[in-house]
Structure formats: C-alpha cells, structure tokens
Design a protein around this motif. Structure first.
Motif: not given
Length: 148
Positions: A33-54
């Motif tokens: 867990l580095q600062p950029e990784e924290w951003v990347r993991q939030n982006v991934v969850q945003y895409l999956i949960i909010e934007k519904k990308y499989p």
C-alpha cells in the motif's frame, strides 16, 4: 491512508514485514500500500461499484511499449470485444494534475487508442472523450457507466 474524493469502499488489508498491503481485486493478490496504489484501488472500486464495469474487463498495471521504452499503465477497461474503452492514469494525492501528467496519458494512449481518458490523484479527477477523426478531446464531468 488519506481520505480521497471517492465514495467509501471496504478494502482488505494485511501487515507483513513492516509493510501494509491492500488486496487488489483485479490481480487477486495483496500489493504494498503506497499512496499511488491507494488511488488505483479506489479507482478500481469506483469503476466496479459506481460505474458497473465488470471485473473481467478491467486490467491493472500492465506493461506497454511507448517510443521503444517500457512503461506501465495504471488501469485499462476493455469492452466485450477487446477494444480499450478507458485508460486511467493514477498519481499519488500529493502530486498535482498538470499538463505534464496529461501529456503522459496522451503518450500512452497513442499506443492504446482508448475512447475515454481519466487522470486522477484521488482528489481531483479529469475525464475526457477522444475524437480521433478530428484529433481532439472533449472534457467531461464523468465517465459513462458500463453499457453492453
């Protein structure tokens, strides 16, 4: 970790050898867990949960060749036939989004030809849609939700 400009997501963490790790749902493994990784993991969850990308259409941290130099993109989302819909460049929260950052994703996209680009440091997000016929891009308020 720092609170980011995303909804709150539940993550799995672990401590090992004086490092904190976060579980990457795409790579299916714990990563440091580095600062950029924290951003990347939030982006991934945003895409999956909010934007519904499989999950199956999302790719994280893969190598590409740009001007004969090996680089790694942060996140790419494909459509169901393998075209790249979205290219995401993640920066650590303390890194401001500048023209240099945008130039970086533009260089990567010369090889990838994504329909949409997203640049984020977790606090500020910039979205745009590419228009290859007119060789320009249009800034957007959001990226579109997944559609088949």
């Amino acid at each position: 970790m720092q609170r980011l400009n995303f909804p709150h997501y539940d993550f799995r963490f672990k401590n090992s050898e004086n490092n904190i790790y976060i579980f990457d749902a795409i790579r299916k493994k714990f990563v440091v867990l580095q600062p950029e990784e924290w951003v990347r993991q939030n982006v991934v969850q945003y895409l999956i949960i909010e934007k519904k990308y499989p999950k199956s259409l999302i790719n994280v941290e893969k190598q590409i060749i740009v001007n004969k130099i090996k680089k790694r993109y942060d996140v790419v989302v494909f459509d169901s036939i393998g075209n790249i819909v979205l290219l995401v460049e993640c920066k650590a929260p303390q890194i401001p989004i500048t023209q240099k950052t945008f130039d970086q994703i533009a260089r990567y996209n010369m090889n990838l030809n994504a329909t949409y680009l997203m640049v984020t440091n977790g606090l500020d997000h910039i979205y745009c849609k590419m228009d290859y016929t007119q060789e320009k891009y249009t800034f957007l308020k959001h990226i579109p939700d997944f559609s088949r």
